[in-house]
Design a protein around this motif. Structure first.
Motif, PDB file in Angstrom:
ATOM      1  N   PRO A  22       0.838  -1.201   0.000  1.00 28.96           N
ATOM      2  CA  PRO A  22       0.000   0.000   0.000  1.00 28.96           C
ATOM      3  C   PRO A  22       0.874   1.252   0.000  1.00 28.96           C
ATOM      4  O   PRO A  22       1.985   1.231   0.551  1.00 28.96           O
ATOM      5  CB  PRO A  22      -0.795  -0.119   1.307  1.00 28.96           C
ATOM      6  N   THR A  23       0.393   2.319  -0.615  1.00 31.46           N
ATOM      7  CA  THR A  23       1.174   3.554  -0.676  1.00 31.46           C
ATOM      8  C   THR A  23       0.592   4.587   0.289  1.00 31.46           C
ATOM      9  O   THR A  23      -0.596   4.558   0.610  1.00 31.46           O
ATOM     10  CB  THR A  23       1.155   4.130  -2.107  1.00 31.46           C
ATOM     11  N   ALA A  24       1.448   5.509   0.728  1.00 31.54           N
ATOM     12  CA  ALA A  24       1.001   6.535   1.675  1.00 31.54           C
ATOM     13  C   ALA A  24       1.673   7.864   1.360  1.00 31.54           C
ATOM     14  O   ALA A  24       2.831   7.910   0.945  1.00 31.54           O
ATOM     15  CB  ALA A  24       1.358   6.122   3.105  1.00 31.54           C
ATOM     16  N   CYS A  25       0.917   8.932   1.554  1.00 30.55           N
ATOM     17  CA  CYS A  25       1.439  10.276   1.276  1.00 30.55           C
ATOM     18  C   CYS A  25       1.053  11.207   2.426  1.00 30.55           C
ATOM     19  O   CYS A  25      -0.109  11.244   2.831  1.00 30.55           O
ATOM     20  CB  CYS A  25       0.820  10.758  -0.034  1.00 30.55           C
ATOM     21  N   ILE A  26       2.035  11.926   2.962  1.00 33.28           N
ATOM     22  CA  ILE A  26       1.721  12.936   3.987  1.00 33.28           C
ATOM     23  C   ILE A  26       2.054  14.313   3.418  1.00 33.28           C
ATOM     24  O   ILE A  26       3.177  14.547   2.959  1.00 33.28           O
ATOM     25  CB  ILE A  26       2.535  12.733   5.282  1.00 33.28           C
ATOM     26  N   GLN A  27       1.070  15.203   3.407  1.00 31.03           N
ATOM     27  CA  GLN A  27       1.309  16.587   2.981  1.00 31.03           C
ATOM     28  C   GLN A  27       1.307  17.468   4.219  1.00 31.03           C
ATOM     29  O   GLN A  27       0.407  17.362   5.047  1.00 31.03           O
ATOM     30  CB  GLN A  27       0.182  17.075   2.049  1.00 31.03           C
ATOM     31  N   THR A  28       2.305  18.348   4.304  1.00 29.82           N
ATOM     32  CA  THR A  28       2.427  19.197   5.492  1.00 29.82           C
ATOM     33  C   THR A  28       2.136  20.647   5.148  1.00 29.82           C
ATOM     34  O   THR A  28       2.685  21.176   4.183  1.00 29.82           O
ATOM     35  CB  THR A  28       3.863  19.115   6.050  1.00 29.82           C
ATOM     36  N   PHE A  29       1.299  21.277   5.937  1.00 27.11           N
ATOM     37  CA  PHE A  29       1.073  22.717   5.812  1.00 27.11           C
ATOM     38  C   PHE A  29       1.709  23.367   7.035  1.00 27.11           C
ATOM     39  O   PHE A  29       1.756  22.759   8.110  1.00 27.11           O
ATOM     40  CB  PHE A  29      -0.436  23.012   5.802  1.00 27.11           C
ATOM     41  N   GLY A  30       2.175  24.610   6.883  1.00 29.20           N
ATOM     42  CA  GLY A  30       2.606  25.352   8.070  1.00 29.20           C
ATOM     43  C   GLY A  30       4.060  25.220   8.447  1.00 29.20           C
ATOM     44  O   GLY A  30       4.924  25.050   7.581  1.00 29.20           O
ATOM     45  N   CYS A  31       4.330  25.245   9.742  1.00 26.36           N
ATOM     46  CA  CYS A  31       5.668  25.539  10.273  1.00 26.36           C
ATOM     47  C   CYS A  31       6.554  24.300  10.413  1.00 26.36           C
ATOM     48  O   CYS A  31       6.161  23.181  10.101  1.00 26.36           O
ATOM     49  CB  CYS A  31       5.525  26.198  11.628  1.00 26.36           C
ATOM     50  N   GLN A  32       7.759  24.529  10.971  1.00 26.93           N
ATOM     51  CA  GLN A  32       8.714  23.431  11.139  1.00 26.93           C
ATOM     52  C   GLN A  32       8.289  22.419  12.192  1.00 26.93           C
ATOM     53  O   GLN A  32       8.714  21.276  12.162  1.00 26.93           O
ATOM     54  CB  GLN A  32      10.082  24.007  11.474  1.00 26.93           C
ATOM     55  N   MET A  33       7.440  22.857  13.118  1.00 27.29           N
ATOM     56  CA  MET A  33       6.886  21.913  14.111  1.00 27.29           C
ATOM     57  C   MET A  33       6.073  20.850  13.373  1.00 27.29           C
ATOM     58  O   MET A  33       6.161  19.668  13.663  1.00 27.29           O
ATOM     59  CB  MET A  33       5.915  22.632  15.042  1.00 27.29           C
ATOM     60  N   ASN A  34       5.244  21.334  12.447  1.00 19.72           N
ATOM     61  CA  ASN A  34       4.433  20.397  11.665  1.00 19.72           C
ATOM     62  C   ASN A  34       5.311  19.503  10.796  1.00 19.72           C
ATOM     63  O   ASN A  34       5.038  18.320  10.648  1.00 19.72           O
ATOM     64  CB  ASN A  34       3.439  21.158  10.778  1.00 19.72           C
ATOM     65  N   GLU A  35       6.364  20.090  10.219  1.00 18.66           N
ATOM     66  CA  GLU A  35       7.284  19.293   9.393  1.00 18.66           C
ATOM     67  C   GLU A  35       7.856  18.143  10.229  1.00 18.66           C
ATOM     68  O   GLU A  35       7.935  17.005   9.778  1.00 18.66           O
ATOM     69  CB  GLU A  35       8.452  20.142   8.864  1.00 18.66           C
TER      70      GLU A  35
ATOM     71  N   THR B 296       2.906  11.818  -4.267  1.00 15.62           N
ATOM     72  CA  THR B 296       1.615  12.209  -4.846  1.00 15.62           C
ATOM     73  C   THR B 296       0.465  11.707  -3.969  1.00 15.62           C
ATOM     74  O   THR B 296       0.601  10.724  -3.243  1.00 15.62           O
ATOM     75  CB  THR B 296       1.399  11.646  -6.265  1.00 15.62           C
ATOM     76  N   GLU B 297      -0.651  12.412  -4.106  1.00 18.02           N
ATOM     77  CA  GLU B 297      -1.821  12.061  -3.298  1.00 18.02           C
ATOM     78  C   GLU B 297      -2.632  10.912  -3.903  1.00 18.02           C
ATOM     79  O   GLU B 297      -3.647  10.528  -3.343  1.00 18.02           O
ATOM     80  CB  GLU B 297      -2.705  13.294  -3.118  1.00 18.02           C
ATOM     81  N   GLU B 298      -2.172  10.402  -5.049  1.00 18.67           N
ATOM     82  CA  GLU B 298      -2.847   9.211  -5.600  1.00 18.67           C
ATOM     83  C   GLU B 298      -2.297   8.010  -4.851  1.00 18.67           C
ATOM     84  O   GLU B 298      -1.492   7.243  -5.371  1.00 18.67           O
ATOM     85  CB  GLU B 298      -2.584   9.098  -7.094  1.00 18.67           C
ATOM     86  N   ALA B 299      -2.729   7.859  -3.594  1.00 19.26           N
ATOM     87  CA  ALA B 299      -2.154   6.845  -2.711  1.00 19.26           C
ATOM     88  C   ALA B 299      -3.271   6.161  -1.929  1.00 19.26           C
ATOM     89  O   ALA B 299      -4.410   6.637  -1.915  1.00 19.26           O
ATOM     90  CB  ALA B 299      -1.170   7.516  -1.757  1.00 19.26           C
ATOM     91  N   ASP B 300      -2.912   5.047  -1.265  1.00 20.78           N
ATOM     92  CA  ASP B 300      -3.925   4.325  -0.486  1.00 20.78           C
ATOM     93  C   ASP B 300      -4.211   5.012   0.846  1.00 20.78           C
ATOM     94  O   ASP B 300      -5.269   4.849   1.425  1.00 20.78           O
ATOM     95  CB  ASP B 300      -3.451   2.883  -0.244  1.00 20.78           C
ATOM     96  N   PHE B 301      -3.207   5.749   1.332  1.00 17.93           N
ATOM     97  CA  PHE B 301      -3.411   6.492   2.584  1.00 17.93           C
ATOM     98  C   PHE B 301      -2.892   7.920   2.389  1.00 17.93           C
ATOM     99  O   PHE B 301      -1.744   8.112   1.998  1.00 17.93           O
ATOM    100  CB  PHE B 301      -2.659   5.809   3.730  1.00 17.93           C
ATOM    101  N   VAL B 302      -3.744   8.903   2.596  1.00 19.27           N
ATOM    102  CA  VAL B 302      -3.310  10.301   2.470  1.00 19.27           C
ATOM    103  C   VAL B 302      -3.601  11.025   3.773  1.00 19.27           C
ATOM    104  O   VAL B 302      -4.711  10.950   4.309  1.00 19.27           O
ATOM    105  CB  VAL B 302      -4.032  11.019   1.305  1.00 19.27           C
ATOM    106  N   LEU B 303      -2.589  11.708   4.294  1.00 21.69           N
ATOM    107  CA  LEU B 303      -2.757  12.464   5.543  1.00 21.69           C
ATOM    108  C   LEU B 303      -2.367  13.915   5.303  1.00 21.69           C
ATOM    109  O   LEU B 303      -1.284  14.195   4.786  1.00 21.69           O
ATOM    110  CB  LEU B 303      -1.847  11.859   6.625  1.00 21.69           C
TER     111      LEU B 303
END
Ligand code: 5AD
Ligand code: SF4
Length: 483
Positions: free
Chosen positions: A46-59, A79-86
């Protein structure tokens, strides 16, 4: 330590242990079993993608969650074409929220194509009750929602979401818990953020952070040192110590330790070459810290010192607890101790009640401190903060005009400041191959300026002496001294 744990040897026929972090190791093992079954059925991981918005704490939080996904057996994708996207969200200004809603619309389309896709949301925005309610009622295709206080429970929440066909929502109001010893998957092999504290107690009147990240909690120095030693053993040469207000580090520990003392301990770590930190609140910046920085071989010549406004009256309404004069005196003291230091800042334009005279005070501070660079923000009204209820909100066109004038001044000064090291030979930590031209590499000076110079990817993660030939405003073109 986490890397001594063998997930495959955890007995899943037993109940989950109550203690952390072993409870999370149990759920990671459970997820791993789920991943293996997925692989057998679908003939792929399964594939997974994490996209981060905001500051270095979030990174940094995202790196921790990637570490867990990686250990479980997911294949990480960009890419967000994944089985799990956060989506790890930010809510410091309103447009950060709008971006997330925009992206969610796109995800709903992807989920129609891949119905087994799991969509998850976490981070600061989820800590706002109105947002959580909106997601619950209007974004019903979201599978998992959690906040900033229970990120350590990510593996457990993932198991719950995979086993449930309803939206799983777990939001905590606050916490005094700090869970150590979970894995992390770093974006860069040679540098890493390190949380030294969580939360904020300052309640600046415009800021939502204290409401969504909770009260200030410091990690124990021995836990921080142990983490950094582990990172160095794994190839890290630069750390960025992270906290909303690092200058109040350690005040609430059972055995209080100051931030300056913590820096001295970190400095002792063999093999570590550079130390950065962020963010400093001007009201708490001690003379001890200046002395430690001045004498240090490893602490970078960069201080991020948010001004927010140059008007004492506005600063009072912002609850910043310093005056224009105190800020100027502090900046002068820092520059005197370390003439080669770069000072950067954050400035908000259009805070309620800001008059042209107040704005002129901000411009005056910018001229006097001569920032090496500055992040400039238009005031954004955050529901629930004291400033949102203040009268005299400034009209949009007035704010825009002030913002443009501020930006022009900041850019002009920043360019002049950057030019100051023209012609010098200075150490650069090489970070990556240049994206446009792979005969070049890109790195950073101790003062955080970017430098591009001819090189190869073997240099990544090493410190190279570079002749700074040509200043291009916000970066340099240079030439390495080892040809
Ligand atoms: N509006 C605009 N900018 C804000 N910041 C924090 N809250 C707001 C707000 N409501 C800015 C501050 C802070 C930076 C991280 O974001 O300048 O230092
Ligand atoms: Fe927000 Fe002020 Fe805390 Fe920074 S110090 S996070 S601006 S409340």
């Amino acid at each position: 330590m986490y890397n001594e744990i063998d997930l495959d040897r955890i007995d899943l026929t037993q109940e989950a242990p109550a203690q952390e972090p072993v409870r999370q190791y149990y759920f990671m093992a459970k997820c791993r079993k789920w991943v293996q079954e997925f692989e057998t059925k679908n003939k792929r991981r399964p594939t997974a993608c994490i996209q981060t918005f905001g500051c270095q704490m979030n990174e940094r939080d995202s790196e921790k969650m990637r570490g867990i996904l990686e250990n479980i057996g997911y294949e990480l994708t960009k890419t967000e074409e994944a089985d799990f996207v956060l989506y790890n969200t930010c809510t410091v200004r309103e447009n950060a929220n709008l971006k997330v809603y925009g992206h969610l619309g796109y995800l709903s389309g992807l989920k129609k194509k891949n119905p087994q896709m799991v969509i998850a949301l976490c981070g600061c925005m989820m800590q706002e009750p109105d947002v959580a309610e909106k997601i619950r009622t209007s974004y019903r295709y979201v599978d998992l929602v959690f906040g900033t206080h229970n990120i350590f429970k990510f593996a457990e929440l993932l198991v719950t979401a995979l086993e449930s066909d309803r939206m799983v929502m777990d939001l905590w109001k606050d916490t005094d818990k700090i869970v150590e010893d979970l894995p992390a998957e770093r974006t860069y092999p040679f540098k890493s953020g390190v949380n030294i504290m969580f939360g904020c107690n300052n309640f600046c009147s415009y800021c939502i952070v204290p409401y969504v990240r909770g009260r200030e909690r410091s990690r124990k120095p021995e836990d921080i040192i142990r983490e950094i030693e582990g990172l160095v053993a794994d190839g890290v040469v630069e750390v960025m110590l992270l906290g909303q207000n690092v200058n109040s580090y350690g005040k609430n520990l059972e055995e209080p330790v100051s931030f300056a003392q913590l820096l001295q301990m970190v400095e002792q770590i063999n093999g570590l070459k550079r130390i950065r930190f962020m963010t400093s609140h001007p009201k708490d910046l001690s003379d001890d810290l200046i002395a430690v920085m001045k004498d240090s071989k490893k602490i970078c010549r960069h201080l991020h010192l948010p001004l927010q406004s140059g008007s004492t009256e506005i600063l009072k309404k912002m609850n910043r607890r310093y005056t224009k004069e105190q800020y100027l005196a502090l900046a002068a003291k820092i520059r005197e101790a370390m003439p080669d230091i770069s000072i950067t800042t954050d400035i908000i334009v259009g805070f309620p009640g800001e008059r042209e005279e107040d704005f002129q005070e901000t411009l005056d501070v910018v001229r006097k401190v001569r920032y090496d660079s500055a992040f400039t923000f238009i005031y954004s009204k955050r529901t629930g903060t004291p400033a949102a209820a203040m009268e005299n909100q400034v009209p949009g066109d007035v704010v825009k005009d002030r913002f443009n004038r501020l930006l022009a001044l900041v850019q002009e000064i920043s360019k002049e400041q950057s030019e100051k090291v023209q012609g010098q030979v200075l150490p650069v930590l090489v970070e990556q191959q240049n994206e446009q031209d792979d005969s070049l590499v890109t790195g950073r000076l101790s003062n955080n300026l970017l430098v591009h110079f001819p090189g190869n990817k073997e240099m990544i993660g090493t410190i190279v002496d570079v002749h700074l030939k040509e200043c291009k405003g916000f970066y340099y073109l240079g030439e390495s001294m080892i040809q």
